[in-house]
Design a protein around this motif. Sequence first.
Motif, PDB file in Angstrom:
ATOM      1  N   ASP A  37       0.863  -1.181   0.000  1.00 28.47           N
ATOM      2  CA  ASP A  37       0.000   0.000   0.000  1.00 28.47           C
ATOM      3  C   ASP A  37       0.900   1.233   0.000  1.00 28.47           C
ATOM      4  O   ASP A  37       1.616   1.482   0.981  1.00 28.47           O
ATOM      5  N   VAL A  38       0.868   2.003  -1.089  1.00 27.63           N
ATOM      6  CA  VAL A  38       1.822   3.117  -1.220  1.00 27.63           C
ATOM      7  C   VAL A  38       1.584   4.226  -0.189  1.00 27.63           C
ATOM      8  O   VAL A  38       2.456   5.062   0.022  1.00 27.63           O
ATOM      9  N   THR A  39       0.418   4.226   0.446  1.00 24.47           N
ATOM     10  CA  THR A  39       0.173   5.261   1.473  1.00 24.47           C
ATOM     11  C   THR A  39       0.909   4.926   2.773  1.00 24.47           C
ATOM     12  O   THR A  39       0.938   5.745   3.683  1.00 24.47           O
ATOM     13  N   THR A  63      -7.656   7.148  -9.652  1.00 23.38           N
ATOM     14  CA  THR A  63      -7.774   7.615 -11.035  1.00 23.38           C
ATOM     15  C   THR A  63      -9.174   8.111 -11.406  1.00 23.38           C
ATOM     16  O   THR A  63      -9.366   8.564 -12.536  1.00 23.38           O
ATOM     17  N   SER A 101       2.150  10.044 -14.541  1.00 25.74           N
ATOM     18  CA  SER A 101       1.369  11.250 -14.309  1.00 25.74           C
ATOM     19  C   SER A 101       0.443  11.498 -15.502  1.00 25.74           C
ATOM     20  O   SER A 101       0.219  10.589 -16.305  1.00 25.74           O
ATOM     21  N   LYS A 130      -1.790  14.824  -8.725  1.00 25.63           N
ATOM     22  CA  LYS A 130      -0.736  14.206  -9.545  1.00 25.63           C
ATOM     23  C   LYS A 130       0.450  15.161  -9.677  1.00 25.63           C
ATOM     24  O   LYS A 130       1.608  14.729  -9.672  1.00 25.63           O
ATOM     25  N   THR A 149       0.829  10.820 -19.303  1.00 25.41           N
ATOM     26  CA  THR A 149       0.085  10.228 -20.394  1.00 25.41           C
ATOM     27  C   THR A 149      -1.358  10.725 -20.350  1.00 25.41           C
ATOM     28  O   THR A 149      -1.675  11.609 -19.549  1.00 25.41           O
ATOM     29  N   ALA A 150      -2.243  10.169 -21.200  1.00 19.70           N
ATOM     30  CA  ALA A 150      -3.580  10.744 -21.311  1.00 19.70           C
ATOM     31  C   ALA A 150      -4.593   9.761 -21.888  1.00 19.70           C
ATOM     32  O   ALA A 150      -4.231   8.856 -22.645  1.00 19.70           O
ATOM     33  N   TRP A 151      -5.849   9.962 -21.521  1.00 20.50           N
ATOM     34  CA  TRP A 151      -7.001   9.316 -22.156  1.00 20.50           C
ATOM     35  C   TRP A 151      -6.759   7.807 -22.369  1.00 20.50           C
ATOM     36  O   TRP A 151      -6.920   7.273 -23.471  1.00 20.50           O
TER      37      TRP A 151
HETATM   38  N1  LIG Z   1      -6.728   6.146 -16.872  1.00 19.89           N
HETATM   39  C1  LIG Z   1      -6.334   7.247 -17.524  1.00 19.89           C
HETATM   40  O1  LIG Z   1      -7.008   7.724 -18.452  1.00 19.89           O
HETATM   41  C2  LIG Z   1      -5.042   7.919 -17.133  1.00 19.89           C
HETATM   42  C3  LIG Z   1      -4.691   9.102 -17.803  1.00 19.89           C
HETATM   43  C4  LIG Z   1      -3.495   9.731 -17.461  1.00 19.89           C
HETATM   44  C5  LIG Z   1      -2.673   9.182 -16.489  1.00 19.89           C
HETATM   45  N2  LIG Z   1      -3.055   8.042 -15.836  1.00 19.89           N
HETATM   46  C6  LIG Z   1      -2.164   7.523 -14.795  1.00 19.89           C
HETATM   47  O2  LIG Z   1      -1.714   6.230 -15.196  1.00 19.89           O
HETATM   48  C7  LIG Z   1      -1.533   5.397 -14.046  1.00 19.89           C
HETATM   49  C8  LIG Z   1      -2.281   4.079 -14.221  1.00 19.89           C
HETATM   50  O3  LIG Z   1      -3.651   4.364 -14.440  1.00 19.89           O
HETATM   51  P1  LIG Z   1      -4.741   3.198 -14.638  1.00 19.89           P
HETATM   52  O4  LIG Z   1      -5.765   3.745 -15.563  1.00 19.89           O
HETATM   53  O5  LIG Z   1      -4.088   1.907 -14.906  1.00 19.89           O
HETATM   54  O6  LIG Z   1      -5.372   3.179 -13.181  1.00 19.89           O
HETATM   55  P2  LIG Z   1      -6.216   2.030 -12.432  1.00 19.89           P
HETATM   56  O7  LIG Z   1      -6.707   1.020 -13.394  1.00 19.89           O
HETATM   57  O8  LIG Z   1      -7.186   2.763 -11.569  1.00 19.89           O
HETATM   58  O9  LIG Z   1      -5.091   1.344 -11.533  1.00 19.89           O
HETATM   59  C9  LIG Z   1      -4.580   1.935 -10.392  1.00 19.89           C
HETATM   60  C10 LIG Z   1      -4.171   0.819  -9.470  1.00 19.89           C
HETATM   61  O10 LIG Z   1      -3.652   1.407  -8.268  1.00 19.89           O
HETATM   62  C11 LIG Z   1      -4.136   0.632  -7.185  1.00 19.89           C
HETATM   63  N3  LIG Z   1      -4.093   1.385  -5.936  1.00 19.89           N
HETATM   64  C12 LIG Z   1      -5.004   2.253  -5.434  1.00 19.89           C
HETATM   65  N4  LIG Z   1      -4.609   2.699  -4.242  1.00 19.89           N
HETATM   66  C13 LIG Z   1      -3.422   2.096  -3.974  1.00 19.89           C
HETATM   67  C14 LIG Z   1      -2.527   2.136  -2.876  1.00 19.89           C
HETATM   68  N5  LIG Z   1      -2.768   2.894  -1.790  1.00 19.89           N
HETATM   69  N6  LIG Z   1      -1.404   1.371  -2.920  1.00 19.89           N
HETATM   70  C15 LIG Z   1      -1.144   0.589  -3.999  1.00 19.89           C
HETATM   71  N7  LIG Z   1      -1.974   0.497  -5.065  1.00 19.89           N
HETATM   72  C16 LIG Z   1      -3.092   1.249  -5.052  1.00 19.89           C
HETATM   73  C17 LIG Z   1      -5.549   0.280  -7.589  1.00 19.89           C
HETATM   74  O11 LIG Z   1      -6.018  -0.804  -6.800  1.00 19.89           O
HETATM   75  P3  LIG Z   1      -7.608  -0.897  -6.502  1.00 19.89           P
HETATM   76  O12 LIG Z   1      -8.280  -0.958  -7.822  1.00 19.89           O
HETATM   77  O13 LIG Z   1      -7.697  -2.138  -5.677  1.00 19.89           O
HETATM   78  O14 LIG Z   1      -7.947   0.365  -5.745  1.00 19.89           O
HETATM   79  C18 LIG Z   1      -5.332  -0.091  -9.060  1.00 19.89           C
HETATM   80  O15 LIG Z   1      -4.957  -1.447  -9.177  1.00 19.89           O
HETATM   81  C19 LIG Z   1      -1.989   6.233 -12.853  1.00 19.89           C
HETATM   82  O16 LIG Z   1      -0.865   6.849 -12.265  1.00 19.89           O
HETATM   83  C20 LIG Z   1      -2.859   7.312 -13.471  1.00 19.89           C
HETATM   84  O17 LIG Z   1      -2.887   8.490 -12.697  1.00 19.89           O
HETATM   85  C21 LIG Z   1      -4.214   7.396 -16.142  1.00 19.89           C
END
Ligand SMILES: NC(=O)c1ccc[n+]([C@@H]2O[C@H](COP(=O)([O-])OP(=O)(O)OC[C@H]3O[C@@H](n4cnc5c(N)ncnc54)[C@H](OP(=O)(O)O)[C@@H]3O)[C@@H](O)[C@H]2O)c1
Length: 284
Positions: A37-39, A63, A101, A130, A149-151
């Motif tokens: 848990d990163v927190t 997210t 990010s 972020k 990254t994005a979208w």
């Molecule tokens: N999705 C987008 O469109 C987008 C766009 C730009 C940037 N990003 C960035 O890209 C990265 C990956 O995004 P994603 O879409 O793959 O997100 P995601 O599917 O929501 O995955 C995030 C993961 O982080 C886990 N997590 C949450 N709280 C945590 C904690 N305290 N300790 C450890 N793990 C934890 C979540 O677990 P649970 O599901 O169990 O909570 C989930 O498995 C993120 O940094 C996001 O900000 C995403």
Amino acid sequence: MAQILILGAAGMLGRDLQRETERRGIETSPMDVAECDVTKPADCERTLEAIRPEIVINCAAWTNVASAEHHPEETFAINAEGAGNVARACAHALCRCIYLSTDFVFDGTKNAPYLETDAPNPVNTYGKSKLEGERRVSFSAPNHAIIRTAWLYGQHGPNFVRSILALRHGQRPVEVVNDQMGSPTWTRHLARAILDIALSKETGIFHATNSGSCTRDEQARLIFELAGTDPDLIHPAPTSPDAVPQRPADSRLSCDRLSGLMAEPMPDWATALEEFLTEIGQRK
Ligand SMILES: NC(=O)c1ccc[n+]([C@@H]2O[C@H](COP(=O)([O-])OP(=O)(O)OC[C@H]3O[C@@H](n4cnc5c(N)ncnc54)[C@H](OP(=O)(O)O)[C@@H]3O)[C@@H](O)[C@H]2O)c1
């Protein structure tokens, strides 16, 4: 000792990153929130001591942009403090720290693709959290790369492409905003870019998206068309002036720095979308 530790590995991007490290034969430890848990700073330190990775890729995040507005403390705890905890543990373990990010660190008013050196100015809680994560990573981890990254869309998570695909079954008109511009990005292609950056010696900020750009209604039209549904069912609509949270109107990212590093350039967004729909069996 694994070469790469992926945090937030059960998420949409984390799953495609695991696939890509496997494809390249890189020894990897994927960890979800239950394992690290990163927190919790002690979790981060203990995990890095046990795994002793050369590189940590931190995909752990809050997210959900809309719900972040109602949960700012939880959002900052993961996206900002959590990023700092991981970065400090990386510095202590002398390993490279990669932080994911977002284009949402920008306000979207530049009217041209953003450079890595442009001044951020986030307009919502998610973007602010972020950006604070970026600051903590660059302050604490000397060997770091921040990848904006994005979208994103991919096989393993809720996302815009899947939402639009689900709506086509109604065969009814669907209103989609036509005044938000960006670069839709397939997590599979992003995973390749992340590993190319992670395995390089380059530090600092990188922008990484599929190339080209579109508005949300243009993206939705192409999803319908490729899936064999009448694209004219997508009706362009302006963003409501009262929409909460606010989103950047034009968050295109210039990826020139990344292009200089990758062996193969990132495919354009329309090609990527077609490949993705074929992969999930939705291309008609
Ligand atoms: N999705 C987008 O469109 C987008 C766009 C730009 C940037 N990003 C960035 O890209 C990265 C990956 O995004 P994603 O879409 O793959 O997100 P995601 O599917 O929501 O995955 C995030 C993961 O982080 C886990 N997590 C949450 N709280 C945590 C904690 N305290 N300790 C450890 N793990 C934890 C979540 O677990 P649970 O599901 O169990 O909570 C989930 O498995 C993120 O940094 C996001 O900000 C995403």
